[in-house]
Scaffold this motif. Structure first.
Motif, PDB file in Angstrom:
ATOM      1  N   TYR A   1      28.773  43.652  41.386  1.00 40.25           N
ATOM      2  CA  TYR A   1      29.468  43.448  40.134  1.00 40.25           C
ATOM      3  C   TYR A   1      30.690  42.563  40.409  1.00 40.25           C
ATOM      4  CZ  TYR A   1      27.055  47.033  37.333  1.00 40.25           C
ATOM      5  OH  TYR A   1      26.135  47.753  36.618  1.00 40.25           O
ATOM      6  N   ARG A   2      31.275  42.055  39.352  1.00 41.83           N
ATOM      7  CA  ARG A   2      32.518  41.306  39.517  1.00 41.83           C
ATOM      8  C   ARG A   2      33.427  41.557  38.316  1.00 41.83           C
ATOM      9  NH1 ARG A   2      30.226  35.076  38.797  1.00 41.83           N
ATOM     10  NH2 ARG A   2      29.828  35.172  36.540  1.00 41.83           N
ATOM     11  N   GLN A   3      34.713  41.372  38.565  1.00 42.53           N
ATOM     12  CA  GLN A   3      35.691  41.541  37.502  1.00 42.53           C
ATOM     13  C   GLN A   3      36.742  40.456  37.615  1.00 42.53           C
ATOM     14  OE1 GLN A   3      37.583  45.406  37.277  1.00 42.53           O
ATOM     15  NE2 GLN A   3      38.086  45.094  35.122  1.00 42.53           N
ATOM     16  N   ALA A   4      36.782  39.610  36.602  1.00 47.22           N
ATOM     17  CA  ALA A   4      37.782  38.554  36.542  1.00 47.22           C
ATOM     18  C   ALA A   4      39.039  39.090  35.857  1.00 47.22           C
ATOM     19  CB  ALA A   4      37.230  37.360  35.770  1.00 47.22           C
ATOM     20  N   PRO A   5      40.187  38.459  36.105  1.00 44.56           N
ATOM     21  CA  PRO A   5      41.428  38.936  35.479  1.00 44.56           C
ATOM     22  C   PRO A   5      41.323  38.995  33.962  1.00 44.56           C
ATOM     23  CG  PRO A   5      41.900  37.329  37.186  1.00 44.56           C
ATOM     24  CD  PRO A   5      40.411  37.336  37.011  1.00 44.56           C
ATOM     25  N   GLY A   6      41.686  40.125  33.402  1.00 43.08           N
ATOM     26  CA  GLY A   6      41.674  40.286  31.955  1.00 43.08           C
ATOM     27  C   GLY A   6      40.302  40.487  31.338  1.00 43.08           C
TER      28      GLY A   6
ATOM     29  N   THR B   1      35.363  32.946  39.839  1.00 43.20           N
ATOM     30  CA  THR B   1      36.527  33.615  40.409  1.00 43.20           C
ATOM     31  C   THR B   1      36.644  35.037  39.876  1.00 43.20           C
ATOM     32  OG1 THR B   1      37.748  31.554  40.717  1.00 43.20           O
ATOM     33  CG2 THR B   1      39.046  33.577  40.539  1.00 43.20           C
ATOM     34  N   ALA B   2      36.705  35.993  40.799  1.00 44.91           N
ATOM     35  CA  ALA B   2      36.752  37.409  40.418  1.00 44.91           C
ATOM     36  C   ALA B   2      36.859  38.254  41.679  1.00 44.91           C
ATOM     37  CB  ALA B   2      35.488  37.801  39.653  1.00 44.91           C
ATOM     38  N   VAL B   3      37.104  39.530  41.471  1.00 44.37           N
ATOM     39  CA  VAL B   3      36.933  40.496  42.545  1.00 44.37           C
ATOM     40  C   VAL B   3      35.483  40.968  42.481  1.00 44.37           C
ATOM     41  CG1 VAL B   3      37.643  42.711  43.505  1.00 44.37           C
ATOM     42  CG2 VAL B   3      39.340  41.222  42.421  1.00 44.37           C
ATOM     43  N   TYR B   4      34.804  40.882  43.602  1.00 44.25           N
ATOM     44  CA  TYR B   4      33.395  41.247  43.671  1.00 44.25           C
ATOM     45  C   TYR B   4      33.274  42.635  44.320  1.00 44.25           C
ATOM     46  CZ  TYR B   4      31.876  36.669  42.141  1.00 44.25           C
ATOM     47  OH  TYR B   4      31.641  35.545  41.379  1.00 44.25           O
ATOM     48  N   TYR B   5      32.495  43.488  43.662  1.00 47.35           N
ATOM     49  CA  TYR B   5      32.312  44.859  44.106  1.00 47.35           C
ATOM     50  C   TYR B   5      30.853  45.120  44.437  1.00 47.35           C
ATOM     51  CZ  TYR B   5      36.875  45.682  41.922  1.00 47.35           C
ATOM     52  OH  TYR B   5      38.204  45.632  41.569  1.00 47.35           O
ATOM     53  N   CYS B   6      30.662  45.863  45.491  1.00 47.74           N
ATOM     54  CA  CYS B   6      29.339  46.346  45.858  1.00 47.74           C
ATOM     55  C   CYS B   6      29.202  47.776  45.331  1.00 47.74           C
ATOM     56  CB  CYS B   6      29.244  46.320  47.382  1.00 47.74           C
ATOM     57  SG  CYS B   6      27.825  47.120  48.090  1.00 47.74           S
ATOM     58  N   THR B   7      28.017  48.120  44.857  1.00 51.13           N
ATOM     59  CA  THR B   7      27.832  49.456  44.318  1.00 51.13           C
ATOM     60  C   THR B   7      26.430  49.984  44.550  1.00 51.13           C
ATOM     61  OG1 THR B   7      27.936  50.807  42.296  1.00 51.13           O
ATOM     62  CG2 THR B   7      27.227  48.535  42.036  1.00 51.13           C
ATOM     63  N   ASN B   8      26.357  51.287  44.723  1.00 52.55           N
ATOM     64  CA  ASN B   8      25.100  52.012  44.630  1.00 52.55           C
ATOM     65  C   ASN B   8      25.064  52.553  43.209  1.00 52.55           C
ATOM     66  OD1 ASN B   8      23.303  54.247  44.498  1.00 52.55           O
ATOM     67  ND2 ASN B   8      23.299  54.367  46.726  1.00 52.55           N
ATOM     68  N   PRO B   9      24.323  51.904  42.331  1.00 47.23           N
ATOM     69  CA  PRO B   9      24.398  52.257  40.912  1.00 47.23           C
ATOM     70  C   PRO B   9      23.789  53.617  40.587  1.00 47.23           C
ATOM     71  CG  PRO B   9      22.710  50.602  41.270  1.00 47.23           C
ATOM     72  CD  PRO B   9      23.433  50.756  42.566  1.00 47.23           C
ATOM     73  N   VAL B  10      22.943  54.109  41.478  1.00 47.19           N
ATOM     74  CA  VAL B  10      22.315  55.408  41.227  1.00 47.19           C
ATOM     75  C   VAL B  10      23.310  56.544  41.498  1.00 47.19           C
ATOM     76  CG1 VAL B  10      20.462  56.955  41.936  1.00 47.19           C
ATOM     77  CG2 VAL B  10      20.038  54.488  41.751  1.00 47.19           C
ATOM     78  N   LEU B  11      23.985  56.436  42.649  1.00 49.15           N
ATOM     79  CA  LEU B  11      24.930  57.478  43.045  1.00 49.15           C
ATOM     80  C   LEU B  11      26.351  57.175  42.563  1.00 49.15           C
ATOM     81  CD1 LEU B  11      23.717  58.079  46.719  1.00 49.15           C
ATOM     82  CD2 LEU B  11      23.087  59.329  44.635  1.00 49.15           C
ATOM     83  N   ASN B  12      26.542  55.980  41.991  1.00 44.52           N
ATOM     84  CA  ASN B  12      27.848  55.561  41.461  1.00 44.52           C
ATOM     85  C   ASN B  12      28.915  55.506  42.543  1.00 44.52           C
ATOM     86  OD1 ASN B  12      29.447  54.607  39.327  1.00 44.52           O
ATOM     87  ND2 ASN B  12      30.261  56.644  38.900  1.00 44.52           N
ATOM     88  N   TYR B  13      28.571  54.976  43.696  1.00 42.65           N
ATOM     89  CA  TYR B  13      29.547  54.699  44.735  1.00 42.65           C
ATOM     90  C   TYR B  13      29.935  53.231  44.649  1.00 42.65           C
ATOM     91  CZ  TYR B  13      28.509  59.182  46.980  1.00 42.65           C
ATOM     92  OH  TYR B  13      28.358  60.510  47.250  1.00 42.65           O
ATOM     93  N   TRP B  14      31.234  52.963  44.887  1.00 38.79           N
ATOM     94  CA  TRP B  14      31.744  51.598  44.776  1.00 38.79           C
ATOM     95  C   TRP B  14      32.566  51.256  46.011  1.00 38.79           C
ATOM     96  CZ3 TRP B  14      30.957  48.348  40.524  1.00 38.79           C
ATOM     97  CH2 TRP B  14      30.317  48.931  39.424  1.00 38.79           C
ATOM     98  N   GLY B  15      32.508  49.994  46.399  1.00 41.73           N
ATOM     99  CA  GLY B  15      33.392  49.514  47.439  1.00 41.73           C
ATOM    100  C   GLY B  15      34.760  49.192  46.864  1.00 41.73           C
TER     101      GLY B  15
END
Length: 113
Positions: A37-42, A90-104
């Motif tokens: 996943y990723r999240q850009a500012p705002g 441009t963003a913060v990129y996150y790794c996730t296990n979407p089943v167990l809902n774990y996030w980096g």
């Protein structure tokens, strides 16, 4: 307890490439889908790519043909190869296990000249 640790982010010029890695510890990595996943500012966090336990992949339209998600179950690692990068990536990129809902913790990717 599953822990996910991302690496590989940084500053890159438009048109450049980066490879993100996400190392997992704990759990049975090979059983689960993994995603970036990723999240850009705002902006809200958005899915970028997902890979199933069997290796099937899916991408958001804006990155198709430019990004490739892959996994190495022996190394318990999932990758995101990003090419032809654009400023809008441009963003913060996150790794996730979407089943167990774990996030980096996330890794910053900045595309700028």
């Amino acid at each position: 307890q599953v822990q996910l640790v991302e690496s590989g982010g940084g500053l890159v010029q438009p048109g450049g490439s980066l490879r993100l890695s996400c190392a997992a510890s704990g759990g049975i990595f090979s059983m689960y889908s993994m995603a970036w996943y990723r999240q850009a500012p705002g902006k809200q966090r958005e899915p970028v790519a997902v890979i199933s336990s069997s290796g099937d992949t899916n991408y958001r339209d804006s990155v198709k043909g430019r990004f490739t998600i892959s996994r190495d179950n022996d190394k318990k690692t999932v990758y995101l190869q990003m090419s032809s990068l654009k400023p809008e990536d441009t963003a913060v990129y996150y790794c996730t296990n979407p089943v167990l809902n774990y996030w980096g913790q996330g890794t910053q990717v900045t595309v700028s000249s």
